[in-house]
Motif scaffolding. Structure first.
Motif, PDB file in Angstrom:
ATOM      1  N   GLU A   1       0.709  -1.250   0.050  1.00  0.00           N
ATOM      2  CA  GLU A   1       0.004   0.190  -0.081  1.00  0.00           C
ATOM      3  C   GLU A   1       0.811   1.373  -0.072  1.00  0.00           C
ATOM      4  OE1 GLU A   1      -0.540  -2.443   1.738  1.00  0.00           O
ATOM      5  OE2 GLU A   1      -2.362  -3.275   1.514  1.00  0.00           O
ATOM      6  N   GLN A   2       2.009   1.062   0.743  1.00  0.00           N
ATOM      7  CA  GLN A   2       2.888   2.575   0.830  1.00  0.00           C
ATOM      8  C   GLN A   2       3.558   2.609  -0.655  1.00  0.00           C
ATOM      9  OE1 GLN A   2       5.608   1.315   3.976  1.00  0.00           O
ATOM     10  NE2 GLN A   2       4.239   2.380   5.506  1.00  0.00           N
ATOM     11  N   ILE A   3       3.975   1.441  -0.962  1.00  0.00           N
ATOM     12  CA  ILE A   3       4.799   1.659  -2.587  1.00  0.00           C
ATOM     13  C   ILE A   3       3.676   2.196  -3.607  1.00  0.00           C
ATOM     14  CG2 ILE A   3       5.746   0.281  -4.143  1.00  0.00           C
ATOM     15  CD1 ILE A   3       6.784  -1.667  -2.256  1.00  0.00           C
ATOM     16  N   TYR A   4       2.403   1.521  -3.555  1.00  0.00           N
ATOM     17  CA  TYR A   4       1.433   1.752  -4.541  1.00  0.00           C
ATOM     18  C   TYR A   4       0.821   3.239  -4.372  1.00  0.00           C
ATOM     19  CZ  TYR A   4      -2.133   1.021  -7.889  1.00  0.00           C
ATOM     20  OH  TYR A   4      -3.216   1.219  -8.961  1.00  0.00           O
ATOM     21  N   GLN A   5       0.505   3.681  -3.279  1.00  0.00           N
ATOM     22  CA  GLN A   5      -0.185   4.825  -2.862  1.00  0.00           C
ATOM     23  C   GLN A   5       0.517   5.982  -2.756  1.00  0.00           C
ATOM     24  OE1 GLN A   5      -2.230   4.001   0.493  1.00  0.00           O
ATOM     25  NE2 GLN A   5      -3.728   2.482  -0.287  1.00  0.00           N
ATOM     26  N   ASP A   6       1.708   5.960  -2.765  1.00  0.00           N
ATOM     27  CA  ASP A   6       2.696   7.085  -2.674  1.00  0.00           C
ATOM     28  C   ASP A   6       3.959   6.756  -3.392  1.00  0.00           C
ATOM     29  OD1 ASP A   6       3.797   9.554  -2.163  1.00  0.00           O
ATOM     30  OD2 ASP A   6       3.680   9.440   0.005  1.00  0.00           O
ATOM     31  N   ARG A   7       3.930   7.008  -4.779  1.00  0.00           N
ATOM     32  CA  ARG A   7       5.324   6.730  -5.475  1.00  0.00           C
ATOM     33  C   ARG A   7       6.154   7.763  -5.436  1.00  0.00           C
ATOM     34  NH1 ARG A   7       2.918   4.014 -11.134  1.00  0.00           N
ATOM     35  NH2 ARG A   7       1.275   2.500 -10.191  1.00  0.00           N
ATOM     36  N   ASP A   8       5.641   8.858  -5.302  1.00  0.00           N
ATOM     37  CA  ASP A   8       6.697   9.928  -5.298  1.00  0.00           C
ATOM     38  C   ASP A   8       7.740   9.958  -4.137  1.00  0.00           C
ATOM     39  OD1 ASP A   8       5.500  11.024  -7.583  1.00  0.00           O
ATOM     40  OD2 ASP A   8       4.527  12.565  -6.635  1.00  0.00           O
ATOM     41  N   LYS A   9       6.861   9.658  -2.878  1.00  0.00           N
ATOM     42  CA  LYS A   9       7.644   9.140  -1.559  1.00  0.00           C
ATOM     43  C   LYS A   9       8.650   8.185  -1.719  1.00  0.00           C
ATOM     44  CE  LYS A   9       7.190   8.772   3.128  1.00  0.00           C
ATOM     45  NZ  LYS A   9       6.147   8.722   4.530  1.00  0.00           N
ATOM     46  N   PHE A  10       7.978   7.244  -2.301  1.00  0.00           N
ATOM     47  CA  PHE A  10       9.013   5.759  -2.473  1.00  0.00           C
ATOM     48  C   PHE A  10      10.259   6.420  -3.387  1.00  0.00           C
ATOM     49  CE2 PHE A  10       9.785   2.083  -5.319  1.00  0.00           C
ATOM     50  CZ  PHE A  10      10.361   1.228  -4.303  1.00  0.00           C
ATOM     51  N   ALA A  11       9.815   7.094  -4.551  1.00  0.00           N
ATOM     52  CA  ALA A  11      11.183   7.480  -5.571  1.00  0.00           C
ATOM     53  C   ALA A  11      12.107   8.228  -4.860  1.00  0.00           C
ATOM     54  CB  ALA A  11      10.370   8.129  -6.538  1.00  0.00           C
ATOM     55  N   GLY A  12      11.539   9.250  -3.941  1.00  0.00           N
ATOM     56  CA  GLY A  12      12.365  10.106  -3.036  1.00  0.00           C
ATOM     57  C   GLY A  12      13.313   9.589  -2.331  1.00  0.00           C
ATOM     58  N   LEU A  13      12.668   8.519  -1.714  1.00  0.00           N
ATOM     59  CA  LEU A  13      13.462   7.716  -0.472  1.00  0.00           C
ATOM     60  C   LEU A  13      14.421   6.763  -1.311  1.00  0.00           C
ATOM     61  CD1 LEU A  13      13.701   6.607   2.273  1.00  0.00           C
ATOM     62  CD2 LEU A  13      12.032   4.690   1.533  1.00  0.00           C
ATOM     63  N   VAL A  14      14.226   6.262  -2.421  1.00  0.00           N
ATOM     64  CA  VAL A  14      15.288   5.557  -3.372  1.00  0.00           C
ATOM     65  C   VAL A  14      16.389   6.482  -3.612  1.00  0.00           C
ATOM     66  CG1 VAL A  14      15.746   4.260  -5.384  1.00  0.00           C
ATOM     67  CG2 VAL A  14      13.762   3.754  -4.104  1.00  0.00           C
ATOM     68  N   ARG A  15      16.203   7.541  -4.313  1.00  0.00           N
ATOM     69  CA  ARG A  15      17.019   8.700  -4.618  1.00  0.00           C
ATOM     70  C   ARG A  15      17.878   9.045  -3.351  1.00  0.00           C
ATOM     71  NH1 ARG A  15      15.724  14.430  -7.405  1.00  0.00           N
ATOM     72  NH2 ARG A  15      17.719  15.169  -7.482  1.00  0.00           N
ATOM     73  N   GLU A  16      17.240   9.309  -2.178  1.00  0.00           N
ATOM     74  CA  GLU A  16      17.924   9.759  -0.835  1.00  0.00           C
ATOM     75  C   GLU A  16      18.926   8.671  -0.693  1.00  0.00           C
ATOM     76  OE1 GLU A  16      17.064  11.061   3.753  1.00  0.00           O
ATOM     77  OE2 GLU A  16      15.303  10.740   2.095  1.00  0.00           O
ATOM     78  N   VAL A  17      18.416   7.431  -0.691  1.00  0.00           N
ATOM     79  CA  VAL A  17      19.362   6.296  -0.124  1.00  0.00           C
ATOM     80  C   VAL A  17      20.589   6.079  -1.127  1.00  0.00           C
ATOM     81  CG1 VAL A  17      19.557   3.998   0.569  1.00  0.00           C
ATOM     82  CG2 VAL A  17      17.756   5.195   1.280  1.00  0.00           C
ATOM     83  N   ALA A  18      20.238   6.036  -2.437  1.00  0.00           N
ATOM     84  CA  ALA A  18      21.258   5.906  -3.560  1.00  0.00           C
ATOM     85  C   ALA A  18      22.154   6.917  -3.812  1.00  0.00           C
ATOM     86  CB  ALA A  18      20.659   5.362  -4.499  1.00  0.00           C
ATOM     87  N   SER A  19      21.953   8.141  -3.369  1.00  0.00           N
ATOM     88  CA  SER A  19      22.786   9.326  -3.843  1.00  0.00           C
ATOM     89  C   SER A  19      24.307   9.261  -3.104  1.00  0.00           C
ATOM     90  CB  SER A  19      22.151  10.701  -3.619  1.00  0.00           C
ATOM     91  OG  SER A  19      20.941  10.688  -4.312  1.00  0.00           O
ATOM     92  N   PRO A  20      24.264   8.765  -1.919  1.00  0.00           N
ATOM     93  CA  PRO A  20      25.646   8.941  -1.528  1.00  0.00           C
ATOM     94  C   PRO A  20      26.632   7.795  -2.066  1.00  0.00           C
ATOM     95  CG  PRO A  20      24.084   8.964   0.465  1.00  0.00           C
ATOM     96  CD  PRO A  20      23.243   8.591  -0.672  1.00  0.00           C
ATOM     97  N   ASP A  21      26.138   6.603  -2.412  1.00  0.00           N
ATOM     98  CA  ASP A  21      26.707   5.520  -3.065  1.00  0.00           C
ATOM     99  C   ASP A  21      27.164   5.878  -4.398  1.00  0.00           C
ATOM    100  OD1 ASP A  21      26.813   4.025  -0.828  1.00  0.00           O
ATOM    101  OD2 ASP A  21      25.031   2.747  -1.435  1.00  0.00           O
ATOM    102  N   VAL A  22      26.409   6.531  -5.320  1.00  0.00           N
ATOM    103  CA  VAL A  22      26.731   6.944  -6.619  1.00  0.00           C
ATOM    104  C   VAL A  22      27.459   8.180  -6.513  1.00  0.00           C
ATOM    105  CG1 VAL A  22      24.864   5.546  -7.590  1.00  0.00           C
ATOM    106  CG2 VAL A  22      24.646   7.866  -6.951  1.00  0.00           C
ATOM    107  N   GLY A  23      27.253   9.008  -5.456  1.00  0.00           N
ATOM    108  CA  GLY A  23      28.151  10.239  -5.601  1.00  0.00           C
ATOM    109  C   GLY A  23      29.409   9.901  -5.331  1.00  0.00           C
ATOM    110  N   ARG A  24      29.845   8.868  -4.291  1.00  0.00           N
ATOM    111  CA  ARG A  24      31.391   8.306  -4.235  1.00  0.00           C
ATOM    112  C   ARG A  24      31.851   7.975  -5.591  1.00  0.00           C
ATOM    113  NH1 ARG A  24      29.449   7.166   0.826  1.00  0.00           N
ATOM    114  NH2 ARG A  24      28.687   4.966   0.034  1.00  0.00           N
ATOM    115  N   MET A  25      31.085   7.822  -6.465  1.00  0.00           N
ATOM    116  CA  MET A  25      31.552   7.271  -7.794  1.00  0.00           C
ATOM    117  C   MET A  25      31.569   8.352  -8.750  1.00  0.00           C
ATOM    118  SD  MET A  25      29.991   3.633  -8.695  1.00  0.00           S
ATOM    119  CE  MET A  25      28.184   3.896  -8.237  1.00  0.00           C
ATOM    120  N   GLY A  26      31.247   9.630  -8.219  1.00  0.00           N
ATOM    121  CA  GLY A  26      31.341  10.699  -9.275  1.00  0.00           C
ATOM    122  C   GLY A  26      30.085  10.937  -9.982  1.00  0.00           C
TER     123      GLY A  26
END
Length: 428
Positions: free
Chosen positions: A121-146
């Protein structure tokens, strides 16, 4: 010796190596750099946006429901020197496909880990929040790769056990139930409200009718008042309009008069110019030729005058010469006549009465001709007398009176001429 290398704004130029074993690296974006032959290394890395489509198949959520999620991510290499150095360390020499593969695997790993912590329900009903969470978590790792994540969105969420559709059905049934209840309650409330509204309507209608009558009366009064004001204003407006129209008409008339005056002035000017033109034309076509003709005629007249004067002088000289000649001839004739008369006078003095008688006899035919000249115009003379001897006596009487007439005219008594005396005596 070396070369000058240039690079556009969508690439980064990495120059490494140099003289004396230098290990410095220079990064150039949208510019140029110098590289020595043999001792410098030139490499390029793309700065363009890379589109990734991470997909996680049959990933279990926090409730153990297996779902499949697909997303779309936009990433690129960052241009700050330090972060660009990290990207060059990780991806320099690799193709764009290899770079995309590394980043895609990183994003899919983080996407799987986040899906395990959320419910369907959280994934389906609030996709923008889910996408923002993924971006927030993945940004540090890909940032260390430039690498920088520009955007990340959830494209689709579905499952193979129809969990999402069941949620939809339950929600649909609940919504349908609530709708039916709402309809019934609405109809009940509508009936109650309808009755109340009818009562209120009747009350309002009665009040409205009363107010309508009052309003109608006031309306009629207001109408009468308004009509009076309107008529008054109309009359004032009509008078003002007529007055203004008269003023405008007067202005128009004044303008027309001014226009007529200007036109007349222009016409007068044109006529004056036409008069001048006509005058000049007359001078050119009439006066000048007339003056020339008059001058010609004057000269001709002067010539005729001189001719006539010369002719008159010649005639006068002719007449003078003729007169002198005639005078000379008259003088000669006169002298001859005088000499003739002198000789006649001498002859008359010698012959005496005989000469005089000869002169009278010479003149008698001329005298008789002059006397009988009027009778020459008479066709015939009729003497009325009953006696035939009467005619003879009349002729004799005329002849008898002839000497008396001659004597009265010439002073010569022809009865004393011997020849005539014999003729008279013979007749007697």
């Amino acid at each position: 010796m070396g070369n000058c290398h240039t690079v556009g704004p969508n690439e980064a130029l990495v120059v490494s190596g140099g003289c004396c074993g230098s290990d410095e690296k220079s990064y150039v974006v949208g510019g140029w750099s110098w590289a020595w032959w043999l001792i410098s290394d030139i490499q390029r890395i793309t700065l363009e946006i890379m589109t990734l489509q991470p997909k996680c198949d049959d990933v279990e959520t926090a409730e153990g429901v297996a779902i499949t999620v697909t997303g779309v991510a936009q990433v690129k290499v960052m241009t700050e020197n330090e972060l660009l150095g990290y990207a060059c360390e990780q991806f320099l020499g690799k193709s764009v496909v290899e770079i995309k593969s590394v980043i895609l695997q990183t994003l899919e790993g983080h996407l799987r880990s986040i899906l395990g912590t959320l419910t369907v329900e959280q994934i389906y009903q609030d996709r923008d929040k889910f996408a923002g969470l993924v971006r927030e978590v993945a940004s540090p790792d890909v940032g260390r790769m430039g690498i920088e994540i520009l955007s990340f969105t959830i494209k689709d969420v579905y499952d193979k056990v129809e969990y999402l559709s069941s949620l939809g059905k339950t929600q649909t049934a609940a919504v349908q139930r609530d709708a039916d209840i709402g309809v019934a309650e609405a109809e009940r409330d509508a009936g109650i409200r309808e009755a109340e509204c009818k009562k209120e309507m009747m009350d309002v209608k009665f009040q409205a009718d009363t107010r309508m009558a009052d309003s109608k009366r006031e309306l009629e009064m207001q109408k009468a008042s308004f009509n009076q004001e309107v008529n008054t204003k109309k009359a004032e407006a009509q008078l003002a309009y007529e007055l203004q129209a008269a003023k405008e008409q007067q202005k128009i008339r004044l303008e027309e008069i001014e226009i007529e005056v200007v036109q007349r002035k222009k016409q007068i000017t044109i006529e004056e110019k036409e008069i001048l033109r006509t005058d000049k034309e007359l001078i050119a076509t009439v006066k000048r030729p007339a003056e020339a003709e008059a001058y010609r005629m004057q000269q001709v007249a002067e010539g005729q005058k001189i001719k006539k004067v010369l002719i008159a002088q010649a005639e006068a000289e002719k007449i003078r010469c003729i007169g002198e000649a005639e005078a000379g001839s008259i003088e000669v004739v006169g002298k001859a006549e005088a000499e003739k008369m002198r000789l006649k006078a001498e002859a008359y003095s010698i012959y005496g009465e005989a000469a005089k008688t000869a002169l009278v006899l010479e003149a008698l035919p001329k005298i008789a001709g002059k006397v009988a000249a009027p009778l020459g115009k008479v066709n015939e003379i009729v003497i009325l007398s009953g006696d035939g001897s009467r005619v003879t006596s009349e002729v004799n009487r005329l002849l008898a009176e002839l000497p008396v007439s001659v004597n009265a005219l010439t002073g010569v008594d022809i009865t004393k001429i011997p020849l005539l005396q014999k003729m008279v005596n013979a007749q007697a």
